[in-house]
Design a protein around this motif. Structure first.
Motif, PDB file in Angstrom:
ATOM      1  N   VAL A  36     -59.873  -2.625 -11.689  1.00 55.84           N
ATOM      2  CA  VAL A  36     -59.585  -3.315 -10.435  1.00 55.84           C
ATOM      3  C   VAL A  36     -58.135  -3.783 -10.412  1.00 55.84           C
ATOM      4  O   VAL A  36     -57.431  -3.628  -9.409  1.00 55.84           O
ATOM      5  CB  VAL A  36     -60.545  -4.506 -10.228  1.00 55.84           C
ATOM      6  CG1 VAL A  36     -60.113  -5.370  -9.039  1.00 55.84           C
ATOM      7  CG2 VAL A  36     -61.976  -4.007 -10.022  1.00 55.84           C
ATOM      8  N   ARG A  37     -57.666  -4.352 -11.531  1.00 55.71           N
ATOM      9  CA  ARG A  37     -56.277  -4.810 -11.591  1.00 55.71           C
ATOM     10  C   ARG A  37     -55.305  -3.634 -11.428  1.00 55.71           C
ATOM     11  O   ARG A  37     -54.279  -3.748 -10.758  1.00 55.71           O
ATOM     12  CB  ARG A  37     -56.029  -5.549 -12.912  1.00 55.71           C
ATOM     13  CG  ARG A  37     -56.667  -6.944 -12.947  1.00 55.71           C
ATOM     14  CD  ARG A  37     -56.424  -7.632 -14.271  1.00 55.71           C
ATOM     15  NE  ARG A  37     -57.453  -7.280 -15.247  1.00 55.71           N
ATOM     16  CZ  ARG A  37     -57.206  -6.993 -16.512  1.00 55.71           C
ATOM     17  NH1 ARG A  37     -55.967  -6.971 -16.971  1.00 55.71           N
ATOM     18  NH2 ARG A  37     -58.203  -6.718 -17.340  1.00 55.71           N
ATOM     19  N   GLU A  72     -51.676  -0.543  -7.687  1.00 60.63           N
ATOM     20  CA  GLU A  72     -51.385   0.669  -6.913  1.00 60.63           C
ATOM     21  C   GLU A  72     -51.210   0.343  -5.434  1.00 60.63           C
ATOM     22  O   GLU A  72     -50.298   0.861  -4.776  1.00 60.63           O
ATOM     23  CB  GLU A  72     -52.504   1.694  -7.091  1.00 60.63           C
ATOM     24  CG  GLU A  72     -52.528   2.378  -8.446  1.00 60.63           C
ATOM     25  CD  GLU A  72     -53.591   3.456  -8.508  1.00 60.63           C
ATOM     26  OE1 GLU A  72     -53.323   4.511  -9.119  1.00 60.63           O
ATOM     27  OE2 GLU A  72     -54.685   3.254  -7.938  1.00 60.63           O
ATOM     28  N   GLN A  73     -52.078  -0.525  -4.921  1.00 67.71           N
ATOM     29  CA  GLN A  73     -51.976  -0.889  -3.509  1.00 67.71           C
ATOM     30  C   GLN A  73     -50.730  -1.737  -3.256  1.00 67.71           C
ATOM     31  O   GLN A  73     -50.081  -1.588  -2.207  1.00 67.71           O
ATOM     32  CB  GLN A  73     -53.234  -1.629  -3.044  1.00 67.71           C
ATOM     33  CG  GLN A  73     -54.504  -0.809  -3.113  1.00 67.71           C
ATOM     34  CD  GLN A  73     -54.421   0.496  -2.336  1.00 67.71           C
ATOM     35  OE1 GLN A  73     -53.652   0.634  -1.378  1.00 67.71           O
ATOM     36  NE2 GLN A  73     -55.216   1.486  -2.748  1.00 67.71           N
ATOM     37  N   LEU A  74     -50.362  -2.598  -4.192  1.00 67.69           N
ATOM     38  CA  LEU A  74     -49.132  -3.371  -4.032  1.00 67.69           C
ATOM     39  C   LEU A  74     -47.909  -2.458  -4.030  1.00 67.69           C
ATOM     40  O   LEU A  74     -46.933  -2.711  -3.312  1.00 67.69           O
ATOM     41  CB  LEU A  74     -49.002  -4.417  -5.139  1.00 67.69           C
ATOM     42  CG  LEU A  74     -49.875  -5.663  -4.970  1.00 67.69           C
ATOM     43  CD1 LEU A  74     -49.752  -6.571  -6.184  1.00 67.69           C
ATOM     44  CD2 LEU A  74     -49.483  -6.431  -3.700  1.00 67.69           C
ATOM     45  N   GLU A  75     -47.963  -1.394  -4.803  1.00 68.38           N
ATOM     46  CA  GLU A  75     -46.862  -0.439  -4.780  1.00 68.38           C
ATOM     47  C   GLU A  75     -46.751   0.225  -3.408  1.00 68.38           C
ATOM     48  O   GLU A  75     -45.643   0.435  -2.893  1.00 68.38           O
ATOM     49  CB  GLU A  75     -47.061   0.625  -5.858  1.00 68.38           C
ATOM     50  CG  GLU A  75     -45.916   1.626  -5.941  1.00 68.38           C
ATOM     51  CD  GLU A  75     -46.074   2.607  -7.090  1.00 68.38           C
ATOM     52  OE1 GLU A  75     -45.115   3.375  -7.322  1.00 68.38           O
ATOM     53  OE2 GLU A  75     -47.134   2.621  -7.739  1.00 68.38           O
ATOM     54  N   VAL A 126     -52.888  -6.563   3.768  1.00 69.06           N
ATOM     55  CA  VAL A 126     -53.160  -5.139   3.975  1.00 69.06           C
ATOM     56  C   VAL A 126     -53.575  -4.496   2.655  1.00 69.06           C
ATOM     57  O   VAL A 126     -54.556  -3.727   2.594  1.00 69.06           O
ATOM     58  CB  VAL A 126     -51.919  -4.429   4.561  1.00 69.06           C
ATOM     59  CG1 VAL A 126     -52.112  -2.912   4.549  1.00 69.06           C
ATOM     60  CG2 VAL A 126     -51.645  -4.916   5.979  1.00 69.06           C
ATOM     61  N   ALA A 127     -52.852  -4.812   1.566  1.00 68.34           N
ATOM     62  CA  ALA A 127     -53.198  -4.252   0.254  1.00 68.34           C
ATOM     63  C   ALA A 127     -54.598  -4.667  -0.168  1.00 68.34           C
ATOM     64  O   ALA A 127     -55.355  -3.865  -0.726  1.00 68.34           O
ATOM     65  CB  ALA A 127     -52.176  -4.705  -0.791  1.00 68.34           C
ATOM     66  N   ARG A 128     -54.960  -5.912   0.104  1.00 65.64           N
ATOM     67  CA  ARG A 128     -56.304  -6.400  -0.233  1.00 65.64           C
ATOM     68  C   ARG A 128     -57.374  -5.610   0.523  1.00 65.64           C
ATOM     69  O   ARG A 128     -58.395  -5.213  -0.052  1.00 65.64           O
ATOM     70  CB  ARG A 128     -56.412  -7.890   0.103  1.00 65.64           C
ATOM     71  CG  ARG A 128     -57.777  -8.510  -0.162  1.00 65.64           C
ATOM     72  CD  ARG A 128     -57.801  -9.972   0.282  1.00 65.64           C
ATOM     73  NE  ARG A 128     -57.473 -10.114   1.690  1.00 65.64           N
ATOM     74  CZ  ARG A 128     -57.144 -11.268   2.273  1.00 65.64           C
ATOM     75  NH1 ARG A 128     -57.090 -12.379   1.554  1.00 65.64           N
ATOM     76  NH2 ARG A 128     -56.870 -11.316   3.559  1.00 65.64           N
ATOM     77  N   ALA A 129     -57.149  -5.380   1.811  1.00 67.27           N
ATOM     78  CA  ALA A 129     -58.117  -4.604   2.595  1.00 67.27           C
ATOM     79  C   ALA A 129     -58.214  -3.173   2.081  1.00 67.27           C
ATOM     80  O   ALA A 129     -59.316  -2.604   2.014  1.00 67.27           O
ATOM     81  CB  ALA A 129     -57.715  -4.616   4.068  1.00 67.27           C
ATOM     82  N   LEU A 130     -57.091  -2.586   1.692  1.00 64.17           N
ATOM     83  CA  LEU A 130     -57.089  -1.206   1.219  1.00 64.17           C
ATOM     84  C   LEU A 130     -57.783  -1.054  -0.124  1.00 64.17           C
ATOM     85  O   LEU A 130     -58.269   0.036  -0.454  1.00 64.17           O
ATOM     86  CB  LEU A 130     -55.657  -0.680   1.121  1.00 64.17           C
ATOM     87  CG  LEU A 130     -54.916  -0.530   2.446  1.00 64.17           C
ATOM     88  CD1 LEU A 130     -53.461  -0.158   2.193  1.00 64.17           C
ATOM     89  CD2 LEU A 130     -55.589   0.498   3.339  1.00 64.17           C
ATOM     90  N   ASN A 138     -54.887 -12.177  -5.403  1.00 61.74           N
ATOM     91  CA  ASN A 138     -55.327 -12.118  -4.010  1.00 61.74           C
ATOM     92  C   ASN A 138     -55.755 -10.709  -3.634  1.00 61.74           C
ATOM     93  O   ASN A 138     -56.758 -10.521  -2.943  1.00 61.74           O
ATOM     94  CB  ASN A 138     -54.206 -12.592  -3.078  1.00 61.74           C
ATOM     95  CG  ASN A 138     -54.259 -14.078  -2.801  1.00 61.74           C
ATOM     96  OD1 ASN A 138     -55.048 -14.543  -1.989  1.00 61.74           O
ATOM     97  ND2 ASN A 138     -53.412 -14.833  -3.496  1.00 61.74           N
ATOM     98  N   VAL A 139     -55.015  -9.711  -4.093  1.00 62.65           N
ATOM     99  CA  VAL A 139     -55.399  -8.329  -3.792  1.00 62.65           C
ATOM    100  C   VAL A 139     -56.702  -7.977  -4.495  1.00 62.65           C
ATOM    101  O   VAL A 139     -57.577  -7.320  -3.916  1.00 62.65           O
ATOM    102  CB  VAL A 139     -54.278  -7.355  -4.181  1.00 62.65           C
ATOM    103  CG1 VAL A 139     -54.713  -5.908  -3.937  1.00 62.65           C
ATOM    104  CG2 VAL A 139     -53.008  -7.649  -3.394  1.00 62.65           C
TER     105      VAL A 139
END
Length: 255
Positions: free
Chosen positions: A123-124, A129-132, A157-161, A100-101
């Protein structure tokens, strides 16, 4: 220099005027909160920033671009610079949190992606990193629909970032959350906004949350700006005045 400018913007849906001669600027790095009743025009205003809706009259300029004049690749390029967090999360429940992210990168990739490992390694890695940052690395391989509401919004939020946006829009991002989860999500957005130097424009219903979180309050009623002031020095009663003397015209407007 403002990164978002509304110049006498009106938006009509049939006989209903959702925005009525709205003029405002949002400066780079500012955290601005839209307050108002359901139907006051908050969601409509936000959707004009990235061209999801277009003004009936007036001009919207974002990051130096006239949004109403953009089409095709030019509009997609602008949207890559503007992240959007929605009230209902808009996650694919059957996919993992990590995938999803990763969908946040689709605007910069060619062709469809079918499965997590069809995304480039970079990308993964960036998604992890964003999930962290949002505290969800341990849930990366869970189905998104197994998470709590607050956790799902942190995934959003992580997906948007992952887009590395310059502007972050949030449309009632905590309306469906309990008070503790709502505070956690808003504090997370504020912290990341400061770290990344993001311009944040967020709509909320909760006055106390807005006063404790934003730099500036923009009050809307019946599609018109009725309050625009820094949070510093603004008391709760003054903020609550946005909701006073509501008539049938206010309730009929489209938000």
């Amino acid at each position: 220099m403002p990164v978002i400018t509304f110049d006498r913007v009106s938006k009509s849906f049939g006989d209903v005027r959702a925005l009525d001669e709205v003029s405002l600027d949002v400066q780079a790095g500012e955290v601005a909160v839209l307050l108002g009743l359901s139907g006051s025009g908050k969601s409509t205003l936000l959707r004009h920033v990235d061209g999801l809706q277009r003004a009936t009259t007036g001009t919207v300029r974002v990051l130096g671009e006239d949004v109403g004049a953009l089409r095709g690749s030019a509009l997609r390029a602008l949207r890559r610079r503007v992240g959007f967090v929605f009230q209902q999360f808009h996650l694919v429940g059957s996919l993992t949190v990590l995938e999803n992210v990763c969908t946040g990168a689709l605007g910069s990739l060619r062709g469809p992606r079918l499965g997590l490992f069809t995304y480039p390694k970079r990308v993964r890695f960036a998604a992890m990193e964003q999930l962290e940052r949002v505290g969800l690395t341990d849930q990366a391989l869970q189905r998104a629909d197994t998470l709590s509401g607050g956790q799902q919004q942190r995934v959003a939020v992580a997906r948007a970032l992952l887009q590395k946006p310059e502007i972050l829009l949030a449309d009632e991002p905590v309306a469906s959350l309990d008070p503790d989860s709502a505070a956690q999500v808003m504090n997370l957005i504020a912290e990341i906004g400061r770290e990344d130097g993001l311009t944040v424009l967020c709509s909320l219903h909760q006055v106390d949350l807005a006063l404790g979180w934003g730099h500036r309050i923009i009050g809307l009623r019946s599609g018109q700006v009725v309050l625009d002031t820094p949070v510093e020095g603004l008391d709760r009663d003054a903020a609550m005045s946005i909701y006073a003397k509501v008539g049938s015209a206010d309730l009929a407007a489209v938000g």
